[in-house]
Write a protein that holds these residues in place. Structure first.
Motif, short mmCIF file in Angstrom:
data_model
loop_
_atom_site.label_atom_id
_atom_site.label_comp_id
_atom_site.label_asym_id
_atom_site.label_seq_id
_atom_site.Cartn_x
_atom_site.Cartn_y
_atom_site.Cartn_z
N ILE A 6 0.86 -1.19 0.00
CA ILE A 6 0.00 0.00 0.00
C ILE A 6 0.89 1.23 0.00
O ILE A 6 1.84 1.31 0.77
N VAL A 31 -4.33 7.07 -1.29
CA VAL A 31 -3.84 5.72 -0.97
C VAL A 31 -3.99 4.87 -2.24
O VAL A 31 -5.03 4.92 -2.90
N VAL A 33 -2.76 0.80 -4.13
CA VAL A 33 -2.25 -0.56 -3.89
C VAL A 33 -1.46 -0.98 -5.12
O VAL A 33 -1.97 -0.91 -6.25
N CYS A 40 -0.13 0.29 -10.13
CA CYS A 40 -0.97 0.31 -8.93
C CYS A 40 -2.42 0.52 -9.35
O CYS A 40 -2.69 0.88 -10.50
N TRP A 61 5.64 3.59 1.15
CA TRP A 61 5.11 2.24 0.97
C TRP A 61 5.06 1.45 2.27
O TRP A 61 5.92 1.59 3.12
N SER A 62 4.04 0.60 2.36
CA SER A 62 3.96 -0.36 3.46
C SER A 62 5.11 -1.34 3.33
O SER A 62 5.75 -1.43 2.27
N SER A 121 -8.98 5.30 0.02
CA SER A 121 -8.70 4.51 1.22
C SER A 121 -9.67 3.34 1.35
O SER A 121 -9.29 2.24 1.77
N SER A 124 -8.48 0.61 -1.08
CA SER A 124 -7.32 -0.11 -0.56
C SER A 124 -7.73 -1.08 0.55
O SER A 124 -7.29 -2.24 0.58
N ASP A 125 -8.58 -0.61 1.45
CA ASP A 125 -9.05 -1.48 2.54
C ASP A 125 -9.90 -2.63 2.00
O ASP A 125 -9.76 -3.77 2.43
N TYR A 128 -7.69 -5.33 0.38
CA TYR A 128 -7.03 -6.15 1.40
C TYR A 128 -8.02 -7.06 2.12
O TYR A 128 -7.71 -8.22 2.38
N PHE A 148 -4.92 5.11 7.41
CA PHE A 148 -3.74 4.42 6.88
C PHE A 148 -2.45 5.06 7.40
O PHE A 148 -1.51 4.35 7.75
#
Length: 168
Positions: A6, A31, A33, A40, A61-62, A121, A124-125, A128, A148
């Motif tokens: 992310i 945000v 992914v 992305c 980045w995560s 956001s 992205s959530d 996941y 995030f």
């Protein structure tokens, strides 16, 4: 490896991004992914779409330790969201949340969660979650870029900052 990670876009120079940062009490306004090392998925006006990662040159980045199988799950989940319309309806609840200091819940949050529309956001959530990762079990419906950012801070991927420069 970026696939499945992310990315947070921070410190906006535009007025919409600055408003999102203000409303979410954060320095993050977008945000994404990563679905590969170069591409992305992003929710934006016009709908959720794939973009080159180079369109966002300064993402944070995560650092999830994802297996190849987990990366595949995230990439495949992202494909289910391509083309979803943008969720303009999120802006009113974000403003309410900022003014009152209370998260949007109840029927408004349920309505936002049921809509096919996505903001960055939420997209992205949702990706996941569909891939089997529940990043925000205590936030059932309305996840913001600020959530995030706070997750990244709690995991040590982002230095904790006060909101100096973001009008309170």
């Amino acid at each position: 490896m970026l696939t499945g990670q992310i990315g947070l876009r921070r410190h906006s120079t535009g007025w919409v991004g600055k408003c999102i940062e203000w409303a979410t009490r954060s320095h993050t306004h977008h945000v994404v992914v990563a679905v590969s090392e170069t591409v992305c998925i992003s929710a934006e006006p016009g709908g959720a779409r794939y973009r080159p990662i180079t369109d966002y040159p300064s993402l944070v980045w995560s650092r999830f330790g994802l297996t190849t199988a987990q990366q595949d799950l995230i990439r495949d989940a992202a494909a289910d969201y391509e083309g979803r319309p943008y969720n303009y309806a999120i802006y009113g609840p974000l403003l309410w949340q900022r003014i009152t200091g209370r998260k949007v819940d109840g029927w408004v949050a349920q309505w936002l969660a049921r809509r096919p529309n996505e903001n960055c956001s939420q997209l992205s959530d949702d990706i996941y979650t569909l891939a089997g990762f529940h990043l925000f079990p205590d936030i059932p419906e309305l996840v913001t870029p600020g959530d995030f950012e706070r997750l990244f801070e709690s995991l040590g991927w982002l230095e904790t900052h006060s909101l100096t420069g973001v009008q309170q």
